[in-house]
Design a protein around this motif. Structure first.
Motif, PDB file in Angstrom:
ATOM      1  N   ALA A 397       3.221  -3.169 -12.649  1.00  0.00           N
ATOM      2  CA  ALA A 397       3.439  -4.539 -13.103  1.00  0.00           C
ATOM      3  C   ALA A 397       4.631  -5.142 -12.374  1.00  0.00           C
ATOM      4  O   ALA A 397       4.598  -6.312 -11.958  1.00  0.00           O
ATOM      5  CB  ALA A 397       3.663  -4.565 -14.615  1.00  0.00           C
ATOM      6  N   ASP A 403      -0.590  -8.192 -14.742  1.00  0.00           N
ATOM      7  CA  ASP A 403       0.274  -8.891 -15.689  1.00  0.00           C
ATOM      8  C   ASP A 403       0.034  -8.321 -17.090  1.00  0.00           C
ATOM      9  O   ASP A 403      -1.050  -8.499 -17.659  1.00  0.00           O
ATOM     10  CB  ASP A 403      -0.035 -10.385 -15.673  1.00  0.00           C
ATOM     11  CG  ASP A 403       0.930 -11.184 -16.538  1.00  0.00           C
ATOM     12  OD1 ASP A 403       1.564 -10.611 -17.452  1.00  0.00           O
ATOM     13  OD2 ASP A 403       1.046 -12.405 -16.310  1.00  0.00           O
ATOM     14  N   LEU A 410      -3.735  -8.991 -10.882  1.00  0.00           N
ATOM     15  CA  LEU A 410      -3.308 -10.091 -10.020  1.00  0.00           C
ATOM     16  C   LEU A 410      -3.657  -9.849  -8.561  1.00  0.00           C
ATOM     17  O   LEU A 410      -3.882 -10.794  -7.804  1.00  0.00           O
ATOM     18  CB  LEU A 410      -1.790 -10.300 -10.160  1.00  0.00           C
ATOM     19  CG  LEU A 410      -1.282 -10.569 -11.578  1.00  0.00           C
ATOM     20  CD1 LEU A 410       0.234 -10.707 -11.582  1.00  0.00           C
ATOM     21  CD2 LEU A 410      -1.939 -11.834 -12.149  1.00  0.00           C
TER      22      LEU A 410
END
Length: 821
Positions: A397, A403, A410
């Motif tokens: 992350a 996310d 992402l």
């Protein structure tokens, strides 16, 4: 040294022209080539030994009491029955000599080596996990364990064994259900080992029973390669510089720091072997770099879905995204449940997983600081991924891969970006391998580098990187359906399917004859990696390296089977007929024109029927302690005869098979039929400079004719000493070839009444072998009784060892023999 050990101390085994050779090797002569077969030692090497005080209440004064103590040691299991037992001592760094006694109790080593030698083996793949060397913390080596290892290897050398070392790992670490990295490495990479199972980041053997993964789910540990903990650790290990640049330790990339610690641990071991004297080359041939390496996340094209390469799925199978969410302690719905059958993956619906108390796998800020203080390393200032409560902490992350708030990926192609060549083996594995071997060769300059790619993977071309050219391929091979279903099955060409050479339907093989051909084809494809220009071999014949199959075997806790390998009920634990047939099918693949060297997985002295090899539900050992009665166990400590040395063996008809150990020339073909004992051997006699021409022009000749056998027990050499005398006599010897062939008692034992052979029987090719150091029973000498046909030359036999002398100068010579009926 007995006649069965013709490779002598001081000889350097050469690796070129696709063969193992005894030096010196000249391209203008007929060389002396070797087939090296043996075993892995062993599953218990992966885990610490029992604490000495565990059985301190047992007196050790008499043989009976020592045997009782030994029986308590047998039947160890990684299914420890309580999770604390897995972690408690490891969190404290273990203790000095933690792994001493594994894989062999030192006082029993002579028995085991004598037994393995009797079974015809001369090669040992010796298992040493990183944890055994450096469990106490970075740079803190367990010298007591190294001292023990040196003593065991000296015993192996005394029995004539050659050894190659496996710096062993499975699924990265014992705390991810495998073996390898110490506890502190998982802390250094940000993980809390105690929370892996509850988040699905790894399914641990210690938790299977309480979580419903016991019994027939025993091989679920293999699925952990594709779960979060292993993928995270492998990706950081190989490619931390590329994928997690914010994660540093002591000023280095976390990946480079961990790789350096591991390389230096084994480098220290190599230094100790060098300083001990008498082990390198004389006993230790060389080193693997890492057992069964895995790529982690590298190469996954879309983190939202299960990768197509993840075809083996059993139990909960989260996608990479679901694994990351669970790793943060967040619940996930819709996790796929799978099984694996003879027809491939099978969906069993979907489930929800909720990590207890919302705890994730990542160390909290407080835990991370405690780990730094305990183990003595320091994370860089950028490694600060926690929330205001000091929790969270996911490195992926933090690097923008996903996310945690939206629970979305992402950068779905983060590990396989479009337009970038990030081939795992070429870009990541090869530099690490080269670095590792360069450190080993600082202590062991002549070390053979055993190239071990990911299972069934094709290694990259490394011929130009290894200036010494001392390389051998050490691929692994198991029949997947037999392993997973624990039954003999109509096998699939897993190698061909994985490499895109066949479709699933094309890879299916029905019937025993077809299965044996399939095994040979798969192993031939693996062997070809040592010769292909685009793989480890170069175009020059001298860069075409030999192959030893580092692991091969089959389970002994099998079911009976029927069409398509469907289970038909369990085989009795003392009934080894099905496993023996399965083992014969697999090992037949190593014969034929493949003529492969190999080390069986496995020989495990602590194997029992209830716990198998003691490791994650596997049961592949060719020896089991449970087939000894109490009285047998007493005898086995000081065996008097052949019967006592065979105690505990199972399936020996399949794996105790005849083979040429050393020949003048090159083995062109081996054939053995287990049911009849018929054996055939063809030896290519062409000089090395004709290798490429002759290998393409050879064709099978007619069966050899029977030759009159003038047998004298003095014909067979008693030791490997080279005799030098009259130059003319030496010149004549150079015109002769000689082969040493293992002829096992298991298949060819003579009856006690056969004391001699008549001239008529000798004329028909019968050979009654001379006595060896082993007796059979009731005072009778152990001897073999065979009918032999050779195309040229003559044979003599002492014990289980046949010497065949034949003239050089032709293209090939051939032999056939069978049990005298």
């Amino acid at each position: 040294m007995s006649s069965s050990s013709m490779v002598q101390d001081g000889d350097i085994i050469e690796t070129s022209y696709g063969n193992f050779f005894r030096s010196p090797v000249h391209v203008t002569e007929v060389p002396t080539s070797l087939i090296l077969r043996g075993v892995n030692l062993g599953s218990s090497a992966k885990v610490p030994a029992f604490r000495p005080d565990t059985y301190s209440n047992l007196p050790q004064d008499t043989r009976e009491q020592r045997d009782e103590y030994r029986r308590h040691l047998a039947g160890f299991s990684t299914h420890v029955g309580g999770q604390g037992a897995l972690w408690d001592e490891a969190e404290r760094g273990g203790r000095e000599g933690w792994f001493v006694g594994h894989p062999l109790q030192e006082e029993e080593a002579d028995l085991h080596f004598r037994r393995l030698k009797l079974w015809g083996y001369r090669l040992i793949r010796y298992i040493i996990p990183w944890e055994a060397l450096e469990h106490a913390g970075p740079g803190k080596y367990d010298e007591a364990f190294i001292d023990y290892t040196i003593r065991i290897l000296r015993k192996a050398k005394a029995y004539g064994f050659k050894v190659f070392l496996s710096p062993h790992q499975d699924v990265f670490s014992r705390f991810i259900s495998g073996s390898g990295a110490p506890y502190w490495v998982l802390n250094a990479l940000g993980l809390s080992p105690r929370r892996l199972h509850q988040t699905g980041a790894a399914l641990l053997h210690a938790s299977w029973e309480t979580e419903g993964y016991g019994g027939e789910e025993g091989l679920i540990w293999q699925t952990n390669l594709n779960r979060l903990a292993a993928r995270h650790c492998f990706t950081m290990f190989w490619a931390g510089e590329r994928f997690t640049p914010r994660c540093t330790i002591d000023g280095q990339s976390a990946g480079r720091w961990v790789r350096t610690r591991r390389t230096e641990a084994y480098g220290h071991l190599a230094d100790r072997f060098r300083d001990a004297g008498g082990l390198l080359d004389d006993c230790i041939l060389g080193w693997d770099s890492m057992n069964e390496p895995h790529e982690g996340f590298i190469g996954i094209p879309d983190l939202n879905v299960i990768p197509s390469s993840q075809d083996f799925r059993k139990g909960p199978s989260p996608t990479p995204l679901q694994a990351l969410i669970l790793g943060m302690g967040q619940p996930v719905e819709g996790v796929q449940m799978d099984d694996f059958t003879s027809l491939g993956p099978k969906s069993k619906g979907k489930i929800s997983i909720t990590p207890p108390n919302g705890q994730g796998v990542w160390l909290t800020r407080e835990e991370a600081r405690e780990a730094e203080e305990r183990w003595g390393y320091k994370w860089g200032s950028e490694w600060d991924f926690w929330d205001e409560n000091g929790t969270g902490g996911c490195p992926w992350a933090a690097h923008g891969v996903w996310d945690p708030n939206t629970r979305e990926i992402l950068k779905k192609d983060y590990f396989r970006p479009t337009g970038q060549d990030l081939d795992f083996q070429s870009v990541f594995w090869r530099p690490s391998y080269t670095w590792f071997m360069s450190r080993i060769r600082r202590a062991h300059p002549n070390a053979i580098s055993f190239i071990h790619p990911p299972v069934f993977g094709q290694p990259p071309d490394i011929s130009g990187e290894e200036e010494k050219g001392r390389i051998a391929l050490s691929s692994h091979f198991y029949d997947g359906l037999t392993m997973l279903g624990k039954s003999r099955s109509d096998s699939k060409d897993a190698v061909g399917i994985q490499r895109g050479l066949k479709t699933v339907m094309q890879g299916l093989n029905l019937g025993r004859g077809s299965i044996k051909r399939n095994m040979r084809e798969q192993l031939a494809e693996l062997k070809s990696d040592a010769k292909k220009g685009e793989s480890i071999g170069g175009s020059d014949p001298i860069e075409q390296y030999p192959t030893v199959i580092g692991e091969i075997g089959t389970p002994f806790d099998m079911h009976k089977s029927r069409l398509l390998g469907l289970a038909k009920g369990k085989v009795d634990r003392h009934d080894y007929r099905e496993p023996t047939k399965a083992m014969d099918e697999v090992l037949s693949g190593c014969d034929g024109k493949n003529a492969l060297s190999y080390t069986l997985w496995t020989y495990e002295p602590l194997n029992t029927h209830s716990n198998g090899d003691g490791w994650n539900g596997e049961d592949l050992s060719i020896f089991t302690y449970d087939d000894l009665s109490t009285d047998d166990d007493l005898v086995a400590h000081s065996p008097k005869n052949l019967e006592s040395l065979m105690l505990g063996a199972r399936g020996q008809e399949a794996w105790c098979r005849p083979y040429p150990v050393e020949v003048r020339g090159r083995v062109e073909e081996i054939e053995f039929e287990m049911s009849s004992g018929e054996f055939g051997l063809i030896i290519d006699l062409s000089p090395l400079h004709n290798t490429c021409e002759s290998s393409s022009s050879h064709s099978t000749t007619s069966a050899p004719t029977s030759q009159s056998q003038e047998h004298s027990q003095g014909d067979a050499p008693r030791d490997g000493t080279r005799m030098y005398g009259d130059p003319k006599e030496e010149e004549e010897k150079e015109k002769q070839g000689k082969a040493l062939i293992f002829v096992p008692y298991v298949h060819y034992l003579a009856s006690p009444s056969d004391k001699s052979t008549s001239a008529e029987e000798r004329g028909r090719g019968r050979i009654l072998g001379g006595p060896d150091e082993v007796e059979w029973k009731d005072g009778h000498e152990a001897r073999v009784d065979i009918r032999v046909k050779v195309s040229d030359g003559h044979v003599s036999v002492r014990g289980q060892w046949m010497t065949w002398v034949y003239p050089l100068g032709g293209e090939r010579v051939e032999m056939k023999f069978e049990k005298w009926k």
